[in-house]
Scaffold this motif. Structure first.
Motif, short mmCIF file in Angstrom:
data_model
loop_
_atom_site.label_atom_id
_atom_site.label_comp_id
_atom_site.label_asym_id
_atom_site.label_seq_id
_atom_site.Cartn_x
_atom_site.Cartn_y
_atom_site.Cartn_z
N LEU A 99 51.78 106.45 23.67
CA LEU A 99 50.39 106.67 23.28
C LEU A 99 50.05 108.16 23.20
N HIS A 100 50.60 108.96 24.12
CA HIS A 100 50.31 110.39 24.13
C HIS A 100 51.38 111.12 24.93
N VAL A 101 51.70 112.35 24.51
CA VAL A 101 52.63 113.21 25.25
C VAL A 101 51.85 114.42 25.72
N PHE A 102 51.80 114.63 27.03
CA PHE A 102 51.11 115.77 27.62
C PHE A 102 52.10 116.92 27.74
N ASP A 103 51.73 118.08 27.23
CA ASP A 103 52.57 119.28 27.36
C ASP A 103 52.07 120.12 28.51
N GLY A 104 52.97 120.71 29.26
CA GLY A 104 52.59 121.59 30.36
C GLY A 104 52.13 120.80 31.57
N GLU A 105 51.57 121.53 32.52
CA GLU A 105 51.13 120.92 33.77
C GLU A 105 49.77 120.26 33.59
N LEU A 106 49.60 119.14 34.21
CA LEU A 106 48.32 118.45 34.20
C LEU A 106 47.52 118.86 35.42
N PRO A 107 46.21 118.88 35.31
CA PRO A 107 45.41 119.17 36.50
C PRO A 107 45.57 118.04 37.50
N PRO A 108 45.36 118.34 38.77
CA PRO A 108 45.48 117.27 39.78
C PRO A 108 44.46 116.17 39.50
N PRO A 109 44.77 114.95 39.88
CA PRO A 109 43.82 113.86 39.61
C PRO A 109 42.52 114.08 40.36
N GLU A 110 41.43 113.71 39.71
CA GLU A 110 40.11 113.88 40.32
C GLU A 110 39.92 112.82 41.39
N GLU A 111 39.15 113.20 42.39
CA GLU A 111 38.84 112.25 43.46
C GLU A 111 37.92 111.18 42.90
N ALA A 112 38.15 109.97 43.33
CA ALA A 112 37.31 108.86 42.88
C ALA A 112 35.91 109.03 43.45
N ALA A 113 34.92 108.76 42.59
CA ALA A 113 33.53 108.85 43.04
C ALA A 113 33.24 107.72 44.01
N PRO A 114 32.40 107.98 45.01
CA PRO A 114 32.06 106.89 45.94
C PRO A 114 31.31 105.80 45.20
N PRO A 115 31.46 104.57 45.64
CA PRO A 115 30.77 103.48 44.95
C PRO A 115 29.25 103.66 45.04
N ALA A 116 28.56 103.29 43.96
CA ALA A 116 27.11 103.44 43.91
C ALA A 116 26.44 102.53 44.93
N VAL A 117 26.97 101.32 45.08
CA VAL A 117 26.41 100.36 46.03
C VAL A 117 27.32 100.34 47.25
N PRO A 118 26.77 100.58 48.44
CA PRO A 118 27.64 100.57 49.61
C PRO A 118 28.24 99.17 49.82
N VAL A 119 29.49 99.15 50.18
CA VAL A 119 30.18 97.89 50.43
C VAL A 119 29.83 97.41 51.83
N PRO A 120 29.33 96.16 51.95
CA PRO A 120 28.97 95.69 53.29
C PRO A 120 30.20 95.47 54.15
N GLY A 121 30.01 95.65 55.44
CA GLY A 121 31.11 95.45 56.39
C GLY A 121 31.34 93.96 56.62
N PHE A 122 32.42 93.66 57.29
CA PHE A 122 32.79 92.28 57.56
C PHE A 122 31.75 91.58 58.43
N ALA A 123 31.23 92.27 59.42
CA ALA A 123 30.24 91.67 60.31
C ALA A 123 28.98 91.30 59.54
N GLU A 124 28.56 92.17 58.62
CA GLU A 124 27.37 91.88 57.82
C GLU A 124 27.59 90.68 56.91
N LEU A 125 28.76 90.60 56.29
CA LEU A 125 29.08 89.44 55.45
C LEU A 125 29.11 88.15 56.27
N LEU A 126 29.65 88.23 57.46
CA LEU A 126 29.71 87.06 58.33
C LEU A 126 28.31 86.61 58.73
N ASN A 127 27.43 87.57 59.03
CA ASN A 127 26.05 87.24 59.38
C ASN A 127 25.32 86.61 58.19
#
Length: 133
Positions: A99-127
């Protein structure tokens, strides 16, 4: 008949004494130590397996799969590195396609953005599950 009972009584008493000579503490200790040994062997096998998989031969492989992404049930996109170049390759039932050939060095991968909606913990799901009828 009475003599038979008189002879059987000491034999029954001797059998009862051998049955009560069973040391529960020693048997429990033996079982616990055996279980600890087996768990130790499982952890040692896991550590050894991980150690052997991490071993790479320098200069042995010239092609490396950097990342893989599934884009369908049978289709994938692969980022490969070969001879200092990175290639974006599509793989599917029809074969492989560059699909594509990258020449030279690639920048380091970007950090994943935090999820917009906080993920509930197991205790909260159980409740939540407990509250629903």
């Amino acid at each position: 008949m009475l003599t038979l009972l008189a002879q059987a009584a000491p034999a029954a008493a001797a059998a009862a004494n051998t049955a009560t000579d069973f040391n529960v503490g020693a048997e429990l200790l033996r079982v616990v130590l055996s279980l600890a040994g087996i768990i130790g062997l499982i952890f040692a096998a896991g550590w050894l397996s991980k150690r052997l998989q991490a071993r790479t031969v320098p200069g042995g492989r010239r092609i490396r799969c950097v990342e893989t992404l599934a884009v369908g049930a049978r289709d994938r996109v692969l980022l490969l590195e070969a001879h200092g170049k990175r290639l974006l390759v599509g793989a599917g039932p029809g074969g492989l396609r560059t699909l594509h050939v990258f020449d030279g060095e690639l920048p380091p991968p970007e950090e994943a953005a935090p999820p917009a909606v906080p993920v509930p913990g197991f205790a909260e799901l159980l409740n939540r599950w407990k509250r629903t009828p």
